[in-house]
Design a protein around this motif. Structure first.
Motif, PDB file in Angstrom:
ATOM      1  N   THR A 463       0.835  -1.201   0.000  1.00 36.76           N
ATOM      2  CA  THR A 463       0.000   0.000   0.000  1.00 36.76           C
ATOM      3  C   THR A 463       0.874   1.257   0.000  1.00 36.76           C
ATOM      4  OG1 THR A 463      -1.746  -1.136   1.223  1.00 36.76           O
ATOM      5  CG2 THR A 463      -1.791   1.264   1.228  1.00 36.76           C
ATOM      6  N   ASP A 464       0.508   2.203  -0.865  1.00 34.30           N
ATOM      7  CA  ASP A 464       1.179   3.507  -0.866  1.00 34.30           C
ATOM      8  C   ASP A 464       0.395   4.444   0.050  1.00 34.30           C
ATOM      9  OD1 ASP A 464       3.095   2.705  -2.664  1.00 34.30           O
ATOM     10  OD2 ASP A 464       1.924   3.332  -4.407  1.00 34.30           O
ATOM     11  N   TYR A 465       1.003   4.822   1.171  1.00 36.03           N
ATOM     12  CA  TYR A 465       0.297   5.636   2.168  1.00 36.03           C
ATOM     13  C   TYR A 465       0.473   7.130   1.942  1.00 36.03           C
ATOM     14  CZ  TYR A 465      -0.278   1.327   4.886  1.00 36.03           C
ATOM     15  OH  TYR A 465      -0.637   0.073   5.306  1.00 36.03           O
ATOM     16  N   TYR A 466       1.487   7.499   1.161  1.00 36.04           N
ATOM     17  CA  TYR A 466       1.748   8.912   0.882  1.00 36.04           C
ATOM     18  C   TYR A 466       1.865   9.724   2.183  1.00 36.04           C
ATOM     19  CZ  TYR A 466       0.623   7.882  -3.976  1.00 36.04           C
ATOM     20  OH  TYR A 466       0.624   7.362  -5.240  1.00 36.04           O
ATOM     21  N   VAL A 467       2.639   9.178   3.137  1.00 40.23           N
ATOM     22  CA  VAL A 467       2.779   9.869   4.421  1.00 40.23           C
ATOM     23  C   VAL A 467       3.478  11.213   4.247  1.00 40.23           C
ATOM     24  CG1 VAL A 467       2.761   7.753   5.779  1.00 40.23           C
ATOM     25  CG2 VAL A 467       4.930   8.625   4.915  1.00 40.23           C
ATOM     26  N   HIS A 468       4.330  11.335   3.223  1.00 43.68           N
ATOM     27  CA  HIS A 468       5.049  12.597   3.021  1.00 43.68           C
ATOM     28  C   HIS A 468       4.126  13.687   2.516  1.00 43.68           C
ATOM     29  CE1 HIS A 468       5.002  10.500  -0.812  1.00 43.68           C
ATOM     30  NE2 HIS A 468       5.301  11.618  -1.441  1.00 43.68           N
ATOM     31  N   GLU A 469       2.968  13.304   1.977  1.00 46.62           N
ATOM     32  CA  GLU A 469       1.992  14.303   1.561  1.00 46.62           C
ATOM     33  C   GLU A 469       1.045  14.647   2.716  1.00 46.62           C
ATOM     34  OE1 GLU A 469      -0.021  13.073  -1.937  1.00 46.62           O
ATOM     35  OE2 GLU A 469       1.801  12.909  -3.156  1.00 46.62           O
ATOM     36  N   LYS A 470       0.714  13.653   3.506  1.00 45.56           N
ATOM     37  CA  LYS A 470      -0.160  13.900   4.655  1.00 45.56           C
ATOM     38  C   LYS A 470       0.580  14.609   5.790  1.00 45.56           C
ATOM     39  CE  LYS A 470      -2.731   9.744   3.427  1.00 45.56           C
ATOM     40  NZ  LYS A 470      -3.016   8.339   3.760  1.00 45.56           N
ATOM     41  N   LEU A 474       7.490  16.466   6.487  1.00 41.03           N
ATOM     42  CA  LEU A 474       8.219  15.269   6.905  1.00 41.03           C
ATOM     43  C   LEU A 474       9.579  15.142   6.225  1.00 41.03           C
ATOM     44  CD1 LEU A 474       8.134  12.720   8.642  1.00 41.03           C
ATOM     45  CD2 LEU A 474       7.051  11.526   6.724  1.00 41.03           C
ATOM     46  N   VAL A 475       9.633  15.263   4.901  1.00 35.58           N
ATOM     47  CA  VAL A 475      10.890  15.073   4.179  1.00 35.58           C
ATOM     48  C   VAL A 475      11.910  16.137   4.584  1.00 35.58           C
ATOM     49  CG1 VAL A 475      11.984  15.061   1.905  1.00 35.58           C
ATOM     50  CG2 VAL A 475       9.783  13.912   2.238  1.00 35.58           C
ATOM     51  N   ASP A 476      11.468  17.385   4.665  1.00 34.88           N
ATOM     52  CA  ASP A 476      12.392  18.451   5.080  1.00 34.88           C
ATOM     53  C   ASP A 476      12.911  18.220   6.494  1.00 34.88           C
ATOM     54  OD1 ASP A 476      12.092  19.716   2.666  1.00 34.88           O
ATOM     55  OD2 ASP A 476      10.545  21.110   3.371  1.00 34.88           O
ATOM     56  N   VAL A 511      21.428   6.788   8.191  1.00 33.57           N
ATOM     57  CA  VAL A 511      21.276   5.966   6.984  1.00 33.57           C
ATOM     58  C   VAL A 511      19.796   5.777   6.659  1.00 33.57           C
ATOM     59  CG1 VAL A 511      21.598   3.667   6.010  1.00 33.57           C
ATOM     60  CG2 VAL A 511      23.483   4.786   7.208  1.00 33.57           C
ATOM     61  N   ILE A 512      18.991   5.459   7.683  1.00 33.80           N
ATOM     62  CA  ILE A 512      17.557   5.257   7.468  1.00 33.80           C
ATOM     63  C   ILE A 512      16.877   6.558   7.068  1.00 33.80           C
ATOM     64  CG2 ILE A 512      15.393   4.715   8.643  1.00 33.80           C
ATOM     65  CD1 ILE A 512      16.990   2.293   7.827  1.00 33.80           C
ATOM     66  N   LEU A 513      17.251   7.651   7.709  1.00 31.62           N
ATOM     67  CA  LEU A 513      16.638   8.937   7.364  1.00 31.62           C
ATOM     68  C   LEU A 513      16.965   9.332   5.932  1.00 31.62           C
ATOM     69  CD1 LEU A 513      17.260  10.993  10.654  1.00 31.62           C
ATOM     70  CD2 LEU A 513      15.111   9.987   9.869  1.00 31.62           C
ATOM     71  N   ASP A 514      18.191   9.080   5.503  1.00 33.05           N
ATOM     72  CA  ASP A 514      18.571   9.400   4.130  1.00 33.05           C
ATOM     73  C   ASP A 514      17.788   8.561   3.123  1.00 33.05           C
ATOM     74  OD1 ASP A 514      20.331  11.309   5.013  1.00 33.05           O
ATOM     75  OD2 ASP A 514      22.108  10.025   4.868  1.00 33.05           O
ATOM     76  N   LYS A 515      17.543   7.308   3.475  1.00 30.22           N
ATOM     77  CA  LYS A 515      16.745   6.451   2.592  1.00 30.22           C
ATOM     78  C   LYS A 515      15.312   6.967   2.494  1.00 30.22           C
ATOM     79  CE  LYS A 515      19.276   2.093   3.185  1.00 30.22           C
ATOM     80  NZ  LYS A 515      19.187   0.688   3.681  1.00 30.22           N
ATOM     81  N   CYS A 516      14.786   7.446   3.613  1.00 29.82           N
ATOM     82  CA  CYS A 516      13.425   7.993   3.611  1.00 29.82           C
ATOM     83  C   CYS A 516      13.346   9.247   2.750  1.00 29.82           C
ATOM     84  CB  CYS A 516      12.987   8.309   5.033  1.00 29.82           C
ATOM     85  SG  CYS A 516      12.743   6.851   6.080  1.00 29.82           S
ATOM     86  N   PRO A 520      10.479   8.894  -0.518  1.00 28.26           N
ATOM     87  CA  PRO A 520       9.467   9.076   0.525  1.00 28.26           C
ATOM     88  C   PRO A 520       8.362   8.038   0.520  1.00 28.26           C
ATOM     89  CG  PRO A 520      10.001  11.159  -0.524  1.00 28.26           C
ATOM     90  CD  PRO A 520      10.648  10.099  -1.348  1.00 28.26           C
ATOM     91  N   LEU A 521       8.050   7.467  -0.660  1.00 32.10           N
ATOM     92  CA  LEU A 521       6.989   6.468  -0.707  1.00 32.10           C
ATOM     93  C   LEU A 521       7.333   5.222   0.107  1.00 32.10           C
ATOM     94  CD1 LEU A 521       5.742   6.555  -4.417  1.00 32.10           C
ATOM     95  CD2 LEU A 521       4.444   7.143  -2.369  1.00 32.10           C
ATOM     96  N   LYS A 522       8.621   4.999   0.346  1.00 24.90           N
ATOM     97  CA  LYS A 522       9.051   3.809   1.083  1.00 24.90           C
ATOM     98  C   LYS A 522       9.194   4.052   2.586  1.00 24.90           C
ATOM     99  CE  LYS A 522      11.421   1.435  -2.710  1.00 24.90           C
ATOM    100  NZ  LYS A 522      12.698   0.827  -3.168  1.00 24.90           N
ATOM    101  N   ILE A 523       8.823   5.229   3.038  1.00 19.77           N
ATOM    102  CA  ILE A 523       8.946   5.536   4.470  1.00 19.77           C
ATOM    103  C   ILE A 523       8.232   4.497   5.335  1.00 19.77           C
ATOM    104  CG2 ILE A 523       8.279   7.175   6.274  1.00 19.77           C
ATOM    105  CD1 ILE A 523       8.958   9.437   4.361  1.00 19.77           C
ATOM    106  N   PRO A 524       6.998   4.074   4.994  1.00 22.64           N
ATOM    107  CA  PRO A 524       6.348   3.049   5.827  1.00 22.64           C
ATOM    108  C   PRO A 524       7.132   1.743   5.899  1.00 22.64           C
ATOM    109  CG  PRO A 524       4.737   4.132   4.435  1.00 22.64           C
ATOM    110  CD  PRO A 524       6.081   4.589   3.960  1.00 22.64           C
ATOM    111  N   ASN A 525       7.881   1.418   4.845  1.00 18.04           N
ATOM    112  CA  ASN A 525       8.663   0.183   4.856  1.00 18.04           C
ATOM    113  C   ASN A 525       9.794   0.236   5.875  1.00 18.04           C
ATOM    114  OD1 ASN A 525       7.031  -0.549   2.740  1.00 18.04           O
ATOM    115  ND2 ASN A 525       8.569  -0.180   1.138  1.00 18.04           N
TER     116      ASN A 525
END
Length: 1011
Positions: A463-470, A474-476, A511-516, A520-525
């Protein structure tokens, strides 16, 4: 078989349908935030709707959620530290308050009657406030001459009391400026209660730590271990009110002086300031050693003498016996903790200049150094003494106080006067990095919780939750946090002089923050990894915020003397190791007393060595002296039943818990204390149901010593954030809260013990564990486990069936977890409500979770509404007691002497003394959960804490122990698991297992000749 499977699946489908219907509000709420294309802001996912608010307003309990978020001192410091530091000062004296709200205080008392910890203290004056109360407030008026930031110097004397520290809140014009100001801590002063003595086996006995009343002057500092300098307060010019509120009072206050702490002088300035003709070279030849364990004053009760008998290099050492030869270690870690040693007049060869060497060991902070500020006669003489570094090493090393060129500095001391050397733990350079990490971890936890509110703790990877849009920022924010973590990591590695493992937790997080940030779509993973690394980072911060140090000895030497080697020679080490090996075969470390004789009462203590030593010292110093009855105290862990059946058991056993007293009584091995003189008077020391776990077949076979029960712990900040105004008072209130909590992917932690695999564990069996939901629900309906004759259970009654169904519903309908880490979940806020043992969990939170101090509270467990409108919060307890074995009757006046010992040890005075000494040895984690009601109120709980605990104690209802209790344990838990795990019918399952329980009760009673 096929038909049975079909029926079972059909039942499961029906039950699942009912569960879905019952949880429809929660499911619907989750659906709102689970739609991938939904762009709802995260704030809307937090439950603040009117339904929840209405539910919150219906609660009426002791669990007040009044909570107001305070600014952190770190933010306050960043905001005001650049303001002017006026070169002026003003003082408020303790007796000059304009308003007081306190039950017990006095003024105009001279402080001169109490000794001074420092010879530099000025002549005492009148006008002291004796704040002889735990609570209260005093308000003062001040006239600030110039706007700027000020620090506060306090002149005070800690009054002896049952509290382990002085904790105050400082408000300016009615408002506490930042969080640290709401919990300012001032050191108390402790000293050894007598000399270190030697027992009959040749091992040393550590004295307990007792409070002493000594005047001291100190700048109010940061006990959180983030700042080296005193706290600052921004004050504008003009008139203001300063209000002091005691959280844990008992203090004699002379004054608070607002001003600036003077800068420490350089070494050259210090040398120039000393008026003497004696030079370093003309100082008489001297080498003086001060043993670490001989410290005269400590700021905390846990700073007691310790021992290290692993090496011949430790001074002194003994391969065969316990020898207390060091001090500090893992107990000396908290900022502003101090230890003071005394140099008595005549110790030095003459007036002169002496270098200071400290043989210490810091083996906990790999790659880093521990910091100490050193005071000579209460004063930091020069910059070199303001921060002395003790580097990591697994062996003791000699650290010499040196200047920046590596040359030893010299301190001028007179020979005909007493002097003191005080070492104070300070955070050093790492403190600034830790305060930055505090803010980062707080932000990480906040965003983790926001993400969980959208995805749940276990996101669907498809599922794509789009947490970075909600969560638009978050990304900044993750980019900012990653950058700051890298800068901090670089700074920490520069301190340690190496890169890699010392800061690996920071690197893993970046490392995890950089991956997020990259995807951004993979943040929930990455959610589970984010949580794990936050926990890892928090644990690393907790470990490296501490400043551990173990001191073997201090040495003062003239210029012509060299400090001796800290290592033992090869052959000395070999000989020492061989003697230790041989001693392990010959020494009996379980026998503590040297008392012998046919009529000596043999007492077994079922706890640790420290507790047993306290019992022994109390027996020798008080009981034997007063009553003249010989007592032999022995340390034994387990094996009481086996030893008794082999006729090798004790006369008296202390802290024997669980089912043991009744099982031993059923076999005719214990004395019925209810037939002894003074029994009725002893029962008055306890709450009315305290004797139930020791009663069997009309007799009472022991007296309770400890009693601990479940209480409800709750996070004020999180529940307030969700719109609740009070903690739940009833189980129905708790159930009403679950949709709001679970809608935000939070939950509640209930007591669900695992059946003990070890049959020798002296604990209450799982089915009667304190706080077990089934037991509490049943007791709150006025129904116990058994009928009046204890021949059958009451599990076939409507009340029991309702209680069992409600209990299992928590895990079927409401999906609570059966196993969880209560401390971690409560700490992170994932479980804002946890029911747990009051003493253990309270102390764990107070000691190991300082970052949520003030954000949580505790109260009675949820209750059941009664017909008369009251609420029953009945709960049973876990307990341990003291029993007398029948074999003591073989000794002259054996039973009477053993009963005299029990009455003495269970008395209020001895229970308070025992509890105080144990906490003095082990710190707050060793706080004693006494069963004696009056003694409990005199231990180191604050008045609010004590009142809460005693109110809960009034509600205690005990479940009797019967010889067949093991069958109740096994069958109740089996019935629970069949219903929860296999979706069986609750009523039918309980009835089936209840038949097995009653059959076993009947069989056991026939076996023991009761029927």
């Amino acid at each position: 078989m096929a038909k049975w499977k079909w029926q079972k699946w059909a039942a499961a489908i029906c039950l699942a349908t009912l569960m879905t219907a019952s949880m429809l509000p929660t499911v619907a709420a989750r659906a709102v935030v689970d739609v991938a294309t939904d762009t709802t802001d995260i704030d809307s996912a937090v439950t603040t709707d009117s339904d929840t608010a209405d539910d919150a307003e219906t609660f009426d309990s002791e669990g007040d959620l009044s909570y107001e978020e305070q600014e952190s001192y770190s933010n306050y410091y960043d905001l005001y530290s650049g303001e002017a530091k006026p070169d002026t000062e003003f003082t408020i004296y303790g007796a000059d308050f304009i308003d007081a709200d306190c039950d017990n205080y006095a003024v105009n008392t001279a402080r001169g009657e109490i000794a001074s910890i420092s010879s530099q203290t000025e002549v005492p004056v009148d006008g002291v406030l004796i704040w002889d109360s735990e609570e209260g407030t005093f308000t003062y008026e001040i006239d600030v001459p110039e706007t700027g930031i000020y620090s506060i110097e306090a002149s005070y004397c800690p009054l002896s009391s049952n509290t382990s520290e002085i904790s105050l809140s400082i408000a300016i014009d009615g408002e506490v400026p930042y969080d640290t100001a709401s919990r300012i801590t001032l050191n108390k002063v402790y000293e050894n209660d007598g000399e270190i003595t030697t027992d009959s086996s040749g091992s040393e006995v550590r004295p307990s730590q007792v409070q002493t009343e000594i005047w001291q002057t100190t700048w109010i500092g940061d006990f959180d271990g983030l700042f080296n300098d005193p706290l600052i307060f921004y004050l504008e010019a003009g008139t203001h009110e300063i209000t002091l509120e005691a959280l844990k009072g008992y203090i004699a206050l002379e004054y608070l002086r607002f001003g600036q702490k003077e800068d420490t002088q350089t070494y050259d300035e210090y040398v120039s300031s000393v008026d003497t003709d004696v030079t370093v070279d003309s100082t008489p030849s001297t080498l003086v050693r001060i043993e670490g364990e001989d410290a005269v004053y400590k700021s905390a009760s846990i700073l007691y003498p310790t021992y290290d008998n692993t090496s011949a290099s430790v001074s002194p050492s003994d391969p065969k016996h316990i020898l207390y030869n060091t001090i500090g270690s893992s107990n000396w870690t908290t900022s502003l903790q101090t230890i003071t040693w005394e140099i008595e007049a005549g110790t030095l060869s003459g007036d002169g200049w002496y270098k200071l060497g400290i043989k210490g060991r810091q083996e906990d902070m790999r790659g880093f150094y521990s910091n100490r500020r050193i005071y000579i006669d209460g004063e930091v003489l020069c910059d070199e003494l303001d921060q002395v570094k003790f580097y990591y090493d697994t062996d003791f090393q000699m650290t010499t106080v040196e200047d920046e060129d590596g040359e030893a500095i010299y301190i001028y001391l007179t020979a005909d006067e007493d002097h003191t050397i005080t070492m104070e733990a300070i955070p050093g350079e790492i403190g600034d990095y830790m305060r930055q990490l505090d803010e980062i971890v707080l932000d990480l936890n906040t965003y983790y919780r926001k993400i969980v509110m959208i995805t749940g703790p276990e996101p669907d990877k498809y599922t794509d939750y789009y947490v970075h849009e909600k969560i638009p920022e978050l990304v900044d924010e993750f980019t900012r946090l990653s950058t700051e973590l890298k800068e901090i990591q670089s700074g920490i590695e520069s301190l340690s002089g190496s890169s890699g493992s010392e800061a690996s937790s920071l690197e893993s997080m970046t490392v995890i923050l950089d991956k997020c940030v990259a995807d951004p779509l993979k943040i929930p993973n990455y959610l589970s990894q984010i949580k794990d690394y936050i926990s890892s980072l928090s644990s690393w911060m907790r470990d490296y915020r501490e400043q551990p140090l173990e001191v073997d000895y201090l040495e003062l030497a003239s210029v012509d003397q060299e400090f001796p080697s800290t290592s033992a020679g090869f052959w000395e080490s070999v000989s020492y190791s061989f003697q230790r090996f041989m001693a392990s075969w010959n020494e009996d470390y379980s026998t503590l007393s040297g008392t012998t004789g046919d009529d000596a009462i043999e007492v077994w203590v079922q706890l640790g060595r420290d507790q047993a030593q306290v019992v022994k010292s109390l027996v020798e110093s008080e009981f034997e002296t007063e009553y003249g009855i010989p007592v032999s105290v022995n340390l034994v862990v387990g094996g009481v039943v086996e030893a008794t059946l082999a006729d090798k058991g004790p006369d008296v056993a202390l802290f024997l818990g669980g089912e043991y007293p009744v099982n031993l009584a059923a076999r005719g091995l214990l004395v019925d204390v209810s037939e002894m003189d003074g029994y009725e008077e002893m029962t008055e020391l306890y709450q009315e149901t305290a004797m139930v776990p020791y009663q069997y077949n009309g007799g009472t076979y022991g007296l309770p010593l400890t009693r601990s029960w479940a209480m409800m712990f709750y996070r004020k900040d999180i529940l307030s954030e969700l719109g609740f105004t009070e903690a739940p008072e009833t189980w129905d209130d708790l159930i009403d809260m679950l949709p709001a909590l679970q809608r935000n992917y939070m939950s509640v932690g209930l007591v669900l013990p695992v059946v003990a695999a070890d049959a020798n564990q002296a604990t209450i069996s799982a089915a009667t564990e304190s706080g077990l939901t089934f037991a509490a629900l049943l007791l709150q309906q006025g129904v116990n486990y058994y009928n009046d004759d204890q021949t059958e259970t009451t599990f076939d009654t409507n009340e029991a069936i309702d209680a069992f169904e409600t209990w299992t519903d928590f895990y079927t309908k409401y999906d609570l977890e059966q196993t969880y880490d209560a401390f971690s979940r409560f700490r992170t806020g994932e479980y804002p409500i946890v029911i747990s043992d009051y003493c253990t969990f309270f102390n764990q939170l107070a000691v190991a979770a300082p970052e949520i101090d003030g954000l949580w509270g505790f109260t009675m467990i949820p209750g059941t509404l009664q017909e008369d409108g009251t609420v029953s919060h009945a709960v049973n307890s876990n307990n341990a007691g003291a029993v007398i074995f029948n074999k003591v009757s073989e000794k002259t006046n054996g039973v009477e002497n053993a009963w005299t010992f029990l009455k003495w040890f269970c008395s209020t005075e001895v229970q308070v003394e025992y509890g105080t000494q144990i906490e003095g040895l082990m710190g707050q984690m060793g706080r004693y959960a006494t069963a004696n009601v009056e003694a409990l109120s005199q231990l180191a709980w604050s008045s609010d804490e004590s009142n809460t605990i005693l109110t809960a104690m009034d509600e205690l209802e005990e479940i009797p122990i019967i010889p067949a209790s093991y069958s109740v344990t096994r069958n109740v838990m089996n019935a629970f698991r069949e219903v929860v795990n296999d979706l069986e019918n609750p009523r039918d399952t309980l009835m089936t297992y209840n038949r097995d329980i009653n059959e076993e009760i009947t069989r056991k009673r026939e076996n023991l000749g009761l029927d």
